[in-house]
Write an enzyme that holds these catalytic residues in place. Sequence first.
Site, mmCIF file in Angstrom:
data_model
loop_
_atom_site.group_PDB
_atom_site.id
_atom_site.type_symbol
_atom_site.label_atom_id
_atom_site.label_comp_id
_atom_site.label_asym_id
_atom_site.label_seq_id
_atom_site.Cartn_x
_atom_site.Cartn_y
_atom_site.Cartn_z
ATOM 1 N N LYS A 190 -10.329 11.379 5.771
ATOM 2 C CA LYS A 190 -9.399 12.428 5.330
ATOM 3 C C LYS A 190 -8.445 11.798 4.326
ATOM 4 O O LYS A 190 -7.729 10.859 4.632
ATOM 5 C CB LYS A 190 -8.577 12.991 6.495
ATOM 6 C CG LYS A 190 -7.740 14.191 6.044
ATOM 7 C CD LYS A 190 -6.645 14.581 7.015
ATOM 8 C CE LYS A 190 -5.349 13.896 6.792
ATOM 9 N NZ LYS A 190 -4.698 14.152 5.486
ATOM 10 N N GLY A 243 -0.647 4.466 6.678
ATOM 11 C CA GLY A 243 0.406 5.462 6.494
ATOM 12 C C GLY A 243 1.669 4.981 7.170
ATOM 13 O O GLY A 243 1.853 3.789 7.400
ATOM 14 N N SER A 244 2.531 5.919 7.528
ATOM 15 C CA SER A 244 3.837 5.535 8.074
ATOM 16 C C SER A 244 3.721 5.109 9.540
ATOM 17 O O SER A 244 2.762 5.466 10.239
ATOM 18 C CB SER A 244 4.799 6.713 7.954
ATOM 19 O OG SER A 244 4.304 7.790 8.714
ATOM 20 N N THR A 245 4.724 4.387 9.991
ATOM 21 C CA THR A 245 4.740 3.926 11.383
ATOM 22 C C THR A 245 4.786 5.112 12.338
ATOM 23 O O THR A 245 4.101 5.125 13.364
ATOM 24 C CB THR A 245 5.937 2.976 11.588
ATOM 25 O OG1 THR A 245 5.717 1.836 10.752
ATOM 26 C CG2 THR A 245 6.071 2.518 13.031
ATOM 27 N N LEU A 246 5.550 6.139 11.975
ATOM 28 C CA LEU A 246 5.657 7.328 12.827
ATOM 29 C C LEU A 246 4.282 7.974 13.031
ATOM 30 O O LEU A 246 3.894 8.303 14.154
ATOM 31 C CB LEU A 246 6.624 8.329 12.171
ATOM 32 C CG LEU A 246 7.017 9.518 13.023
ATOM 33 C CD1 LEU A 246 7.821 9.071 14.241
ATOM 34 C CD2 LEU A 246 7.847 10.504 12.196
ATOM 35 N N GLY A 248 1.440 6.495 12.615
ATOM 36 C CA GLY A 248 0.638 5.509 13.353
ATOM 37 C C GLY A 248 0.805 5.682 14.853
ATOM 38 O O GLY A 248 -0.166 5.602 15.621
ATOM 39 N N GLU A 266 -2.411 0.300 9.542
ATOM 40 C CA GLU A 266 -1.697 -0.377 8.445
ATOM 41 C C GLU A 266 -0.488 0.486 8.126
ATOM 42 O O GLU A 266 -0.627 1.547 7.533
ATOM 43 C CB GLU A 266 -2.604 -0.481 7.207
ATOM 44 C CG GLU A 266 -3.934 -1.170 7.437
ATOM 45 C CD GLU A 266 -3.783 -2.643 7.751
ATOM 46 O OE1 GLU A 266 -2.693 -3.204 7.507
ATOM 47 O OE2 GLU A 266 -4.734 -3.235 8.285
ATOM 48 N N CYS A 300 3.857 -0.274 0.588
ATOM 49 C CA CYS A 300 4.152 -0.645 1.976
ATOM 50 C C CYS A 300 4.771 -2.045 2.034
ATOM 51 O O CYS A 300 5.638 -2.316 2.848
ATOM 52 C CB CYS A 300 2.871 -0.600 2.781
ATOM 53 S SG CYS A 300 1.512 -1.417 1.971
ATOM 54 N N GLU A 397 12.637 2.259 5.892
ATOM 55 C CA GLU A 397 11.752 2.237 4.727
ATOM 56 C C GLU A 397 12.146 3.376 3.784
ATOM 57 O O GLU A 397 12.060 4.547 4.146
ATOM 58 C CB GLU A 397 10.304 2.405 5.188
ATOM 59 C CG GLU A 397 9.309 2.096 4.095
ATOM 60 C CD GLU A 397 7.861 2.262 4.541
ATOM 61 O OE1 GLU A 397 7.588 3.147 5.361
ATOM 62 O OE2 GLU A 397 7.013 1.508 4.042
HETATM 63 P P1 NAD Z 1 2.088 9.524 6.276
HETATM 64 O O1 NAD Z 1 2.065 8.756 7.567
HETATM 65 O O2 NAD Z 1 2.999 10.676 6.166
HETATM 66 O O3 NAD Z 1 0.633 10.118 5.987
HETATM 67 C C1 NAD Z 1 -0.493 9.277 5.899
HETATM 68 C C2 NAD Z 1 -1.729 10.094 6.228
HETATM 69 O O4 NAD Z 1 -1.653 10.493 7.595
HETATM 70 C C3 NAD Z 1 -1.883 11.361 5.398
HETATM 71 O O5 NAD Z 1 -3.243 11.523 5.080
HETATM 72 C C4 NAD Z 1 -1.415 12.452 6.353
HETATM 73 O O6 NAD Z 1 -1.987 13.701 6.093
HETATM 74 C C5 NAD Z 1 -1.883 11.893 7.687
HETATM 75 N N1 NAD Z 1 -1.163 12.395 8.869
HETATM 76 C C6 NAD Z 1 0.111 12.856 8.946
HETATM 77 N N2 NAD Z 1 0.396 13.231 10.218
HETATM 78 C C7 NAD Z 1 -0.723 12.996 10.960
HETATM 79 C C8 NAD Z 1 -1.048 13.167 12.351
HETATM 80 N N3 NAD Z 1 -0.190 13.671 13.219
HETATM 81 N N4 NAD Z 1 -2.276 12.782 12.752
HETATM 82 C C9 NAD Z 1 -3.170 12.265 11.886
HETATM 83 N N5 NAD Z 1 -2.928 12.102 10.562
HETATM 84 C C10 NAD Z 1 -1.718 12.463 10.114
HETATM 85 O O7 NAD Z 1 2.305 8.465 5.131
HETATM 86 P P2 NAD Z 1 2.400 8.715 3.555
HETATM 87 O O8 NAD Z 1 3.734 9.327 3.274
HETATM 88 O O9 NAD Z 1 1.176 9.393 3.066
HETATM 89 O O10 NAD Z 1 2.348 7.217 2.986
HETATM 90 C C11 NAD Z 1 3.453 6.407 2.963
HETATM 91 C C12 NAD Z 1 3.444 5.479 4.168
HETATM 92 O O11 NAD Z 1 2.247 4.717 4.181
HETATM 93 C C13 NAD Z 1 4.571 4.448 4.093
HETATM 94 O O12 NAD Z 1 5.175 4.316 5.364
HETATM 95 C C14 NAD Z 1 3.848 3.170 3.700
HETATM 96 O O13 NAD Z 1 4.496 2.004 4.073
HETATM 97 C C15 NAD Z 1 2.535 3.343 4.378
HETATM 98 N N6 NAD Z 1 1.506 2.493 3.758
HETATM 99 C C16 NAD Z 1 1.090 1.369 4.423
HETATM 100 C C17 NAD Z 1 0.143 0.516 3.849
HETATM 101 C C18 NAD Z 1 -0.327 -0.734 4.568
HETATM 102 O O14 NAD Z 1 -1.358 -1.266 4.183
HETATM 103 N N7 NAD Z 1 0.364 -1.210 5.579
HETATM 104 C C19 NAD Z 1 -0.385 0.822 2.593
HETATM 105 C C20 NAD Z 1 0.046 1.970 1.945
HETATM 106 C C21 NAD Z 1 0.991 2.800 2.545
#
Ligand code: NAD
Length: 499
Positions: A190, A243-246, A248, A266, A300, A397
Amino acid sequence: MTVSDIQNLKLSNGKVIQAHTYLFINNEFVPGRGPLIETINPATEEAICSVQSASEEDVDAAVRAATQCYESVWRKTSPADRGRLINKLADLMERDIEELAALDALDNGKSFVIARDGDITDSIACFRYFAGWADKIHGKTIDTTFDKWCYTRHEPLGVVGAIIPWNYPTMMAAWKFAPALAAGNCVVMKTSEITPLSAYKFAALVKEAGFPPGVVNIITGYGHTVGKYLSQHLGIAKMAFTGSTLTGQKIMESSAQSNLKKLQLELGGKSAQIVCADADIPNAAEKACFGIFNNHGQNCNAGTRIFVHESIHDEFLAAFVRHVESIKLGDPFDPETFQGPQINKAQFDRILDYIAIGEKEGASLYLGGKRWQDKGYFIEPTIFIHCRNDMRIMQEEIFGPVVCISTFKTIDEAIELANDSKFGLAGGVYTSNLDTAIRVSNELKAGTVWVNCFDVFDQATPFGGYKQSGFGKELGKYALQEYTQVKVVKIQLGASNGL
Ligand code: NAD
């Protein structure tokens, strides 16, 4: 309303490119049964086009296609053939590099030139690297007793689910697809609902490369609906998430409440850059500037907290500011642009809120701090000085072009300040002393440490977090462990022929 799959998209440089907007399931572009999602150009705030999103039935269809393909075709495809297909895909990406880069620049607002020469070039290298591993994944024979033969097999997991963010649309997809496919898994990914376009171009290349239907499935949709449903799916063996820690934490809950699927998370970061008294100041200023402002601060691993030895603070700041002031903001398709807009209105507002919070908390706003231009989600590169670790801008962040600078007296203090964070993705140290470099590198609680450089990546080196920045490694040989499971086979010799 019926919308056709292929849409013509006009770029700011006058060129027109075509984009798929349907889901990619079983090697076909199919309409989705979820709501249409409008994708916005962050440089103009105007709609680019609408894409189809998945419903739960579409997710089920994608998982079914992947499962059938895994059982009947992909797990029986030879590793050498998997590697050949991945290399073919890399060739096609190279052929269409301009289109992939243009889609990421349009959708995300990043510089076209940086997307082409950085994101997409690195993604191609990532596919080539893992193509090379495909036929080198093997177990061991283990001597136990004289009459037994034991060996291990590194088997694929089956169907892997992947959920990616918007900050590096093609590259985040590459980091997951490349090792997953090389190790023999099928994938349902996705994409971020904010940047769905380039992945569908990638999907068309998967089909052209000749991958069997069902190996690669790409859908988009909102996280709280489609992402949640995918991460709870019983047909998914592992979820690879960036994505974000929340989010995750939510994915972890989904795994726990469904089938205990394996996880690779990640997550976010708040990386520290330590500039020691003996640092080469021009080098530190240049690298630290790139370390925070690359990709508009939407990294990130961004080096958002800079700790400078008090004896060189003013000299470092002057050199750092010269670099920051030379950052060119502008249209992503202008070849001179380094910094484009932030991804969307929500992030734009959030970053400006954090700047206000920083001022209220008592940090000194030294440079920037405002919107740039009245069209597009641009924010000036922003520097805070006199920051303290208890400030929210030092702990949370921000994910934008905002850096917080603070001083230290001793190396022990710098290490303590740098480690005072719930995150542990990366860190950096600038010094001309090898002992200091190694000592600080050993002490930082972070998955990557850069010495006299920052934000340097290579597909051969692993990347992943400590603490609440997540777990599991992307890239390098380590990534293969994330997409395989180890089976041991123990054979009793002589039992079947009476020896
Ligand atoms: P996000 O967590 O809002 O969304 C990431 C993905 O998760 C999106 O595809 C979103 O649709 C999906 N998502 C949202 N809620 C969900 C749920 N309840 N269940 C399953 N999937 C869900 O993050 P973002 O705003 O897209 O990206 C920014 C974040 O990503 C920052 O916190 C950044 O640090 C992190 N990031 C980490 C790395 C790494 O390698 N550690 C790399 C890039 C970005």
